[in-house]
Scaffold this active site. Structure first.
Site, PDB file in Angstrom:
ATOM      1  CD  GLU A 275       3.918  -8.000 -41.507  1.00 27.59           C
ATOM      2  OE1 GLU A 275       4.508  -8.615 -42.306  1.00 27.59           O
ATOM      3  OE2 GLU A 275       4.592  -8.127 -40.189  1.00 27.59           O
TER       4      GLU A 275
ATOM      5  CG  ASP B 114      -9.118 -27.519 -36.986  1.00 29.31           C
ATOM      6  OD1 ASP B 114     -10.174 -27.498 -36.903  1.00 29.31           O
ATOM      7  OD2 ASP B 114      -8.351 -28.261 -36.692  1.00 29.31           O
TER       8      ASP B 114
HETATM    9  C1  GLC Z   1     -12.085 -29.114 -35.517  1.00 31.46           C
HETATM   10  C2  GLC Z   1     -12.643 -29.420 -36.649  1.00 31.46           C
HETATM   11  C3  GLC Z   1     -12.991 -30.877 -36.906  1.00 31.46           C
HETATM   12  C4  GLC Z   1     -11.903 -31.589 -36.681  1.00 31.46           C
HETATM   13  C5  GLC Z   1     -10.942 -31.214 -35.470  1.00 31.46           C
HETATM   14  C6  GLC Z   1      -9.688 -31.885 -35.538  1.00 31.46           C
HETATM   15  O1  GLC Z   1     -12.891 -29.275 -34.470  1.00 31.46           O
HETATM   16  O2  GLC Z   1     -13.847 -28.399 -36.816  1.00 31.46           O
HETATM   17  O3  GLC Z   1     -13.641 -31.284 -37.823  1.00 31.46           O
HETATM   18  O4  GLC Z   1     -11.923 -32.856 -36.889  1.00 31.46           O
HETATM   19  O5  GLC Z   1     -10.776 -29.852 -35.331  1.00 31.46           O
HETATM   20  O6  GLC Z   1      -8.559 -30.952 -36.640  1.00 31.46           O
END
Ligand code: GLC
Length: 545
Positions: A263, A205
């Site tokens: 790994e 993310d």
């Molecule tokens: C990313 C995710 C989104 C989330 C953001 C904060 O962009 O795709 O859904 O709100 O990160 O974690």
């Protein structure tokens, strides 16, 4: 070894994103869950025949940002099941040769995570530096001008310890400090935990956020506020994101993360996919690593915001091919849980052309659940809005693309026994017509188009791993290319993005077998020097040797 065998599963295969809250609700509480996903494995492996699923977060969470605020990185929220359910999912998916990619949320935890609770308990706490805390400026204002993506300052005042903490997203999502070696080690342990449980990879993310300027310098202001990004981000767009993300130190860190994955990869290759919202091609491509030693797939979002016209698509494809290091593997995305549904951004014929494009370009396609049946953006009544961003900044909410999967025309859309009014987000009112069951029966449905494209791709090494050559000057309304690989058929993809009927002349080969039309109403031998395409029709044609 045949040409195709030297490629790995994440290069050949198709990834399908599941938003667990909305895929299938097995326990009837109105929220999708892991047992629900297990119930629908047949759909994934037999009906669609995708190769991997990526699951948006399922971790224990107060759900301020629907799971992107993680309160425990090594468990499952009871809403979705438990670790036994997860292990069953892994086992049953692997038995079907379906890979599982999970979301890893490294930039921030929940403010309810025990690490943050400790960190915020006193300035002297050993975990204080696991997050970013700073004194106020003399006038009491935040330490710098950084903004939260979700609106307002990225700093929240914390009266008990008289300091601000950094949050690039919601204030309930404090940013973790990867410069602290203990935090870093704790997060590496998290990766090991899931790798030991046999996950096949991570979607990381906001991967470009985890290293910031150590001096926390102000971001420069944009001379004219504009958006590099296809969807306006409100006041966030007023700054050049120079110091709050994408610091050069991020690259050595991804090299370490890659080593960790390596790994674990000797018998089961694992993949790292980064959510990188950087629209400068060169900076984006750096995430592959110069020696291809960072992320396997920095996600490429550039098809999302463009005009769906040959010139614009060509620009994306060419810029991408020029930017990526030799040997790097491309990928494409046309929808996800943060974007307006493609069926609402584009017309129906364009959504079909996009499906054909996504599944025949060179690179890994990432599909979003429900796009294969043309699920549309739902309009959510204000009292049922869930997304905190949409509640705070009307118009920017993402609930409309996160509604429950439409499986059947029955009450609850086959998603939940809770019934249509008790699901976490309303089911789109069109579910009686737009659903998997009906579309399986309807020969020309978009679902059947996706199925045919997926099945042809699986049987055609050229479409999975072949070279890509654009066929230029066919017609200004038509984007056309050839995919080929030694030892197997060559495919011609011809996409007419205009309303006009076209008669095209491709000099070589003379004849082709039209395998798929986006309208699903013809399969025939065609004369390549006199090739007819209807308005907004796309075709995949196999050359006849
Ligand atoms: C990313 C995710 C989104 C989330 C953001 C904060 O962009 O795709 O859904 O709100 O990160 O974690």
């Amino acid at each position: 070894m045949s040409a195709v065998n030297k490629f790995l599963w994440w290069q050949k295969g198709v990834i399908y994103q599941i938003y667990p809250r909305s895929f299938m609700d097995a326990d009837g509480d109105g929220v999708g869950d892991i047992p629900g996903i297990i119930q629908r494995l047949d759909y994934l492996t037999d009906i669609l025949a995708v190769d991997a699923i990526w699951l948006s977060p399922f971790y224990p969470s107060p759900m301020a940002d629907f799971g992107y605020d993680v309160a425990n990185y090594t468990d499952i929220d009871p809403l979705f099941g438990d670790l036994d359910d997860f292990d069953r999912l892994i086992e049953q998916a692997h038995n079907r040769d379906l890979k599982i990619i999970i979301d890893f949320v490294p930039n921030h935890s929940s403010d309810q995570h025990p690490w943050f609770i400790e960190s915020s308990s006193s300035r002297a706490n050993p975990k204080r530096s696991w997050y970013t805390w700073r004194d106020a400026k003399q006038d009491g204002s935040p330490p710098n001008n950084w903004l939260s993506v979700f609106g307002g300052s990225a700093w929240e005042w914390h009266p008990p310890t008289d300091q601000y903490y950094l949050h690039s997203f919601l204030k309930e999502q404090p940013d973790l400090n990867w410069r602290d070696p203990n935090l870093k080690e704790a997060m590496f342990e998290v990766l090991r935990f899931w790798l030991d449980r046999e996950v096949d990879g991570f979607r990381i993310d906001v991967a470009h956020f985890i290293m910031k300027d150590p001096e926390l310098r102000d971001n420069p202001l944009k001379p004219v506020p504009s958006s590099d990004y296809h969807k306006s981000l409100g006041d966030y767009d007023s700054q050049i994101m120079l110091h709050n993300q994408n610091h050069a130190d991020i690259h050595p860190l991804y090299r370490e993360i890659r080593q960790l994955l390596e790994e674990y990869s000797s018998d089961q290759p694992r993949v790292s996919i980064g959510e990188i919202h950087i629209f400068d091609w060169h900076e984006w491509a750096e995430y592959y690593g110069q020696d291809l030693d960072e992320l396997h797939l920095p996600m490429n979002f550039q098809l999302l915001g463009i005009d769906l016209q040959p010139a614009a698509i060509q620009k994306v494809v060419e810029s991408m091919e020029q930017a990526i290091p030799p040997g790097a593997w491309p990928n494409f995305v046309i929808g996800n849980h943060d974007e307006t549904r493609i069926a609402s951004r584009r017309s129906e014929p364009e959504a079909r052309l996009s499906a054909m494009l996504l599944l025949t370009l060179r690179g890994t396609p990432v599909m979003y659940y429900g796009d294969e049946i043309g699920m549309r953006e739902a309009s959510i009544p204000p009292e049922r809005l869930q997304d905190p961003w949409g509640i705070r900044v009307p118009g920017l909410g993402r609930d409309g693309c996160r509604t429950p999967m439409q499986w059947t025309s029955q009450s609850g859309a086959g998603f939940s026994a809770a019934g249509a009014n008790a699901t976490w987000l309303p089911i789109h009112e069109n579910y009686r017509k737009t659903n998997v069951d009906d579309q399986l029966r309807e020969q020309g449905s978009i679902l059947n188009l996706y199925r045919q494209l997926l099945s042809l791709r699986k049987s055609a090494p050229a479409l999975q791993v072949g070279s890509f050559t654009q066929i230029k000057d066919v017609h200004e309304g038509c984007y056309a290319y050839k995919r080929s690989v030694n030892g197997s058929s060559t495919y011609f993809v011809m996409l007419n993005f205009s309303a006009e009927k076209l008669v095209l002349n491709i000099s070589q080969p003379e004849k082709g077998r039209l395998r798929i039309s986006t309208l699903l109403d013809r399969e025939e031998i065609v004369d390549m020097a006199n090739l007819h395409l209807r308005g907004f029709e796309g075709t995949v044609i196999e050359s006849i040797a």
